[in-house]
Design a protein around this motif. Structure first.
Motif, PDB file in Angstrom:
ATOM      1  N   PRO A   1       0.824  -1.222   0.000  1.00  0.00           N
ATOM      2  CA  PRO A   1       0.000   0.000   0.000  1.00  0.00           C
ATOM      3  C   PRO A   1       0.851   1.261   0.000  1.00  0.00           C
ATOM      4  O   PRO A   1       1.892   1.324   0.669  1.00  0.00           O
ATOM      5  CB  PRO A   1      -0.802  -0.120   1.309  1.00  0.00           C
ATOM      6  N   TYR A   2       0.406   2.254  -0.757  1.00  0.00           N
ATOM      7  CA  TYR A   2       1.074   3.558  -0.737  1.00  0.00           C
ATOM      8  C   TYR A   2       0.507   4.333   0.451  1.00  0.00           C
ATOM      9  O   TYR A   2      -0.614   4.832   0.409  1.00  0.00           O
ATOM     10  CB  TYR A   2       0.804   4.310  -2.044  1.00  0.00           C
TER      11      TYR A   2
ATOM     12  N   ARG B   1     -12.155   5.248  -8.435  1.00  0.00           N
ATOM     13  CA  ARG B   1     -12.536   6.404  -9.272  1.00  0.00           C
ATOM     14  C   ARG B   1     -12.968   6.014 -10.686  1.00  0.00           C
ATOM     15  O   ARG B   1     -13.632   6.791 -11.375  1.00  0.00           O
ATOM     16  CB  ARG B   1     -11.359   7.388  -9.354  1.00  0.00           C
ATOM     17  N   SER B   2     -12.647   4.785 -11.115  1.00  0.00           N
ATOM     18  CA  SER B   2     -12.992   4.361 -12.477  1.00  0.00           C
ATOM     19  C   SER B   2     -14.111   3.332 -12.516  1.00  0.00           C
ATOM     20  O   SER B   2     -14.415   2.806 -13.590  1.00  0.00           O
ATOM     21  CB  SER B   2     -11.749   3.782 -13.173  1.00  0.00           C
TER      22      SER B   2
ATOM     23  N   ASN C   1      -8.672   4.760  -0.131  1.00  0.00           N
ATOM     24  CA  ASN C   1      -9.431   5.908   0.368  1.00  0.00           C
ATOM     25  C   ASN C   1     -10.939   5.712   0.247  1.00  0.00           C
ATOM     26  O   ASN C   1     -11.711   6.522   0.745  1.00  0.00           O
ATOM     27  CB  ASN C   1      -9.005   7.188  -0.356  1.00  0.00           C
ATOM     28  N   LYS C   2     -11.366   4.611  -0.428  1.00  0.00           N
ATOM     29  CA  LYS C   2     -12.797   4.341  -0.554  1.00  0.00           C
ATOM     30  C   LYS C   2     -13.191   3.037   0.136  1.00  0.00           C
ATOM     31  O   LYS C   2     -14.331   2.596   0.031  1.00  0.00           O
ATOM     32  CB  LYS C   2     -13.206   4.293  -2.027  1.00  0.00           C
TER      33      LYS C   2
ATOM     34  N   PHE D   1     -16.937   1.357   1.085  1.00  0.00           N
ATOM     35  CA  PHE D   1     -17.277   0.004   0.598  1.00  0.00           C
ATOM     36  C   PHE D   1     -17.687  -0.890   1.763  1.00  0.00           C
ATOM     37  O   PHE D   1     -18.680  -1.613   1.697  1.00  0.00           O
ATOM     38  CB  PHE D   1     -16.085  -0.596  -0.147  1.00  0.00           C
ATOM     39  N   LYS D   2     -16.931  -0.834   2.844  1.00  0.00           N
ATOM     40  CA  LYS D   2     -17.199  -1.645   4.033  1.00  0.00           C
ATOM     41  C   LYS D   2     -18.568  -1.328   4.618  1.00  0.00           C
ATOM     42  O   LYS D   2     -19.338  -2.231   4.960  1.00  0.00           O
ATOM     43  CB  LYS D   2     -16.105  -1.419   5.062  1.00  0.00           C
ATOM     44  N   ASN D   3     -18.881  -0.027   4.722  1.00  0.00           N
ATOM     45  CA  ASN D   3     -20.163   0.391   5.292  1.00  0.00           C
ATOM     46  C   ASN D   3     -21.333  -0.094   4.423  1.00  0.00           C
ATOM     47  O   ASN D   3     -22.330  -0.593   4.932  1.00  0.00           O
ATOM     48  CB  ASN D   3     -20.210   1.904   5.427  1.00  0.00           C
ATOM     49  N   ALA D   4     -21.176   0.062   3.096  1.00  0.00           N
ATOM     50  CA  ALA D   4     -22.246  -0.356   2.198  1.00  0.00           C
ATOM     51  C   ALA D   4     -22.392  -1.883   2.184  1.00  0.00           C
ATOM     52  O   ALA D   4     -23.501  -2.408   2.122  1.00  0.00           O
ATOM     53  CB  ALA D   4     -21.960   0.148   0.783  1.00  0.00           C
ATOM     54  N   PHE D   5     -21.270  -2.578   2.264  1.00  0.00           N
ATOM     55  CA  PHE D   5     -21.280  -4.039   2.232  1.00  0.00           C
ATOM     56  C   PHE D   5     -21.995  -4.606   3.459  1.00  0.00           C
ATOM     57  O   PHE D   5     -22.702  -5.618   3.373  1.00  0.00           O
ATOM     58  CB  PHE D   5     -19.843  -4.550   2.187  1.00  0.00           C
TER      59      PHE D   5
END
Length: 297
Positions: free
Chosen positions: A15-16, A251-252, A286-287, A291-295
């Motif tokens: 990870p950066y 983003r894509s 950063n997203k 994703f975790k919350n929606a999942f």
């Protein structure tokens, strides 16, 4: 064989983690550390004989030089030369190279600072000093830094694989349950006046940005269809934002969480798979929380 193994290790995803706040904290801590180490280890007589300033000023310059060197390499260089796709495809090798470059720049700038403040200005002095300090940096700094990177990689990989296993268990449970379909088919006007995107929310898998076009993937009777439409991913996301289970993990991309089949992961990020499609959708760091919350809803 050994060289091949080393190359494989350096190509492993990582990870950066660099951010302005993190870089600033590191710069302050290391700058202060360099200042204190020099202040308590260098003899007053040595400074008096070799430098034009007092011991306090020389040590202060060393700390400030280290501080600005770190900000230059860790903050300035990535902003100017690292595009988003470089950060998203970060590896152990790139992380190690950046840290080693940082150590060399600290050594270089401190040697230049030492040369400018010294009473004797000879080219042989600065060359010998730089070579000597560079070797010192590699031995003292680069090797421990590489070990820390590998240790951090192992921890991150273990944590991510554990989360992936948990998510896949939840996905298996969801697949067994009967999911109520939403009676909702929408029409979206694209940038082409003669083109309308007719989208069934139930069959929608994900959408992928391709410049001014967006490829929309759907699954109808287990048959995968991919059609390009002249619409930006941002415009499509805006139209679909009323559906909480349709989010943008990258983003894509836009995905339908209800139709995910499996997830996978490494030390850098997570990837999402859909049944019948070999292409995997990445989840940006950063997203990930979104994703975790929606999942988990």
């Amino acid at each position: 064989m050994l060289l091949h193994s080393i190359i494989q290790i350096f190509n492993k995803p990582y990870p950066y983690l660099f951010s302005f706040q993190r870089n600033l904290i590191i710069a302050i801590v290391l700058g202060l550390l360099i200042y204190l180490v020099n202040l308590y280890t260098i003899e007053e007589s040595y400074v008096t004989n070799h430098f034009i300033f007092s011991k306090f000023i020389v040590c202060l310059f060393a700390g400030l030089t280290t501080f600005f060197s770190i900000l230059l390499i860790a903050e300035g260089v990535p902003r100017l030369f690292f595009k988003q796709n470089v950060k998203e495809n970060w590896t152990i090798g790139k992380e190690s190279l950046l840290i080693i470059s940082l150590l060399f720049v600290i050594a270089l700038f401190n040697n230049i600072m030492s040369f400018m403040l010294s009473k004797e200005h000879t080219s042989n002095t600065i060359i010998f000093s730089f070579l000597n300090s560079s070797l010192y940096v590699v031995i003292i700094g680069a090797i421990p830094a590489t070990l820390i990177i590998w240790f951090n990689y192992t921890i991150l990989l273990k944590e991510n694989l554990k989360r992936v296993s948990l998510y896949n268990e939840q996905l298996t449970s969801r697949i067994k349950d009967t999911k109520p379909e939403i009676q909702n088919k929408i029409e979206i006007q694209t940038s082409n006046k003669n083109e309308v995107l007719e989208l069934d929310i139930n069959t929608f898998l994900f959408a992928k940005s391709e410049g001014n076009y967006t490829d929309v993937y759907t699954s109808i009777s287990k048959k995968i269809e991919c059609k390009p439409y002249r619409i930006t991913i941002q415009k499509l996301e805006e139209v679909l934002q009323k559906y909480p289970f349709i989010i943008s993990p990258h983003r894509s991309y836009i995905i339908n969480i209800r139709n995910i089949s499996t997830t996978s992961g490494n030390a850098r990020n997570y990837r999402i798979s859909f049944q019948g499609i070999s292409h995997e959708v990445p989840v940006s760091r950063n997203k990930f929380q979104a994703f975790k919350n929606a999942f988990n809803q």
